[in-house]
Design a protein around this motif. Structure first.
Motif, mmCIF file in Angstrom:
data_model
loop_
_atom_site.group_PDB
_atom_site.id
_atom_site.type_symbol
_atom_site.label_atom_id
_atom_site.label_comp_id
_atom_site.label_asym_id
_atom_site.label_seq_id
_atom_site.Cartn_x
_atom_site.Cartn_y
_atom_site.Cartn_z
ATOM 1 N N UNK A 15 35.697 41.291 63.734
ATOM 2 C CA UNK A 15 36.914 42.213 63.925
ATOM 3 C C UNK A 15 37.115 42.604 65.227
ATOM 4 N N UNK A 16 36.293 42.449 66.178
ATOM 5 C CA UNK A 16 36.503 43.027 67.517
ATOM 6 C C UNK A 16 37.225 41.813 68.224
ATOM 7 N N UNK A 17 37.174 40.507 67.751
ATOM 8 C CA UNK A 17 37.771 39.557 68.338
ATOM 9 C C UNK A 17 39.297 38.954 67.937
ATOM 10 N N UNK A 18 39.744 38.244 69.064
ATOM 11 C CA UNK A 18 41.028 37.162 68.587
ATOM 12 C C UNK A 18 40.774 36.423 67.329
ATOM 13 N N UNK A 19 39.462 35.993 67.234
ATOM 14 C CA UNK A 19 39.134 35.020 66.040
ATOM 15 C C UNK A 19 39.449 35.636 64.556
ATOM 16 N N UNK A 20 39.404 36.932 64.468
ATOM 17 C CA UNK A 20 39.993 37.531 63.215
ATOM 18 C C UNK A 20 41.395 37.167 62.841
ATOM 19 N N UNK A 21 42.357 37.359 64.023
ATOM 20 C CA UNK A 21 43.558 37.126 63.560
ATOM 21 C C UNK A 21 43.892 35.511 63.320
ATOM 22 N N UNK A 22 43.089 34.671 63.957
ATOM 23 C CA UNK A 22 43.319 33.232 63.532
ATOM 24 C C UNK A 22 42.832 32.954 62.136
ATOM 25 N N UNK A 23 41.566 33.846 61.637
ATOM 26 C CA UNK A 23 41.042 33.587 60.205
ATOM 27 C C UNK A 23 42.010 34.049 59.372
ATOM 28 N N UNK A 24 42.808 35.262 59.759
ATOM 29 C CA UNK A 24 43.798 35.860 58.881
ATOM 30 C C UNK A 24 44.995 34.852 58.767
ATOM 31 N N UNK A 27 44.122 31.995 56.370
ATOM 32 C CA UNK A 27 44.184 32.481 55.072
ATOM 33 C C UNK A 27 45.627 32.499 54.522
ATOM 34 N N UNK A 28 46.347 33.180 55.326
ATOM 35 C CA UNK A 28 47.772 33.104 54.880
ATOM 36 C C UNK A 28 48.539 31.881 54.629
ATOM 37 N N UNK A 29 48.149 30.853 55.532
ATOM 38 C CA UNK A 29 48.658 29.496 55.268
ATOM 39 C C UNK A 29 47.949 28.804 53.871
#
Length: 161
Positions: A15-24, A27-29
């Motif tokens: 949650x503290x990292x940029x990786x969450x944005x990528x994972x989201x 998932x959107x894709x």
């Protein structure tokens, strides 16, 4: 740390990292692809047999294995006439194509048409993705492509390992 705490700790770190944005975004894709598949099914309505034939042909292609109409008839336990009729529909819709079988001149090999092969024509979504991708630099393109290949490999392995 208990087993119950471990997942929460991992997600808090993510949650503290940029990786969450990528994972989201991934998932959107995935959700968008599922929605697109349902819309296409509802509007184009391939039968269960056509979907199963398409899946088997694509899976054989991904394994670099040849598949024939006879293989499909045997696998799906339907008549060769039903397979022939279904294959005609798939060829007309430009989902598959056939090639001469070098091992048996009486049969043909079935090959899926690639959605991103310009010689076979691009579908509208592939054209739009290409248009978006032209905004990336060569380096960005390499990073995104590598990442998406890894995601695709992960999804392919899901429920198989």
């Amino acid at each position: 740390m208990s087993t119950a705490e471990a997942p929460a700790t991992i997600w808090n770190a993510i949650d503290q990292s940029y990786a969450l944005d990528v994972a989201r975004a991934v998932e959107r894709v995935r959700v968008a692809e599922d929605q697109l598949a349902r819309r296409r099914q509802a509007s184009c309505g391939p039968s269960p047999l056509l979907r199963e034939i398409t899946r088997l042909i694509a899976e054989a292609d991904h394994r670099n294995e040849a598949i024939t109409p006879g293989d499909l008839a045997s696998e799906l336990q339907v008549t060769t006439a039903a397979i022939s009729k279904a294959l005609e529909k798939l060829e007309t819709a430009r989902v598959i194509t056939t090639q001469r079988n070098p091992a048996d001149s009486r049969s043909k090999l079935l090959v899926p048409l690639r959605r991103i092969d310009p010689s076979e024509g691009l579908d509208a979504t592939a054209v739009a993705v290409h248009r978006i991708a032209t905004d990336l630099s060569a380096e960005q393109s390499a990073v995104v492509s590598d990442f998406l290949e890894k995601v695709a490999d992960l999804i392919t392995r899901e429920c198989r390992d």
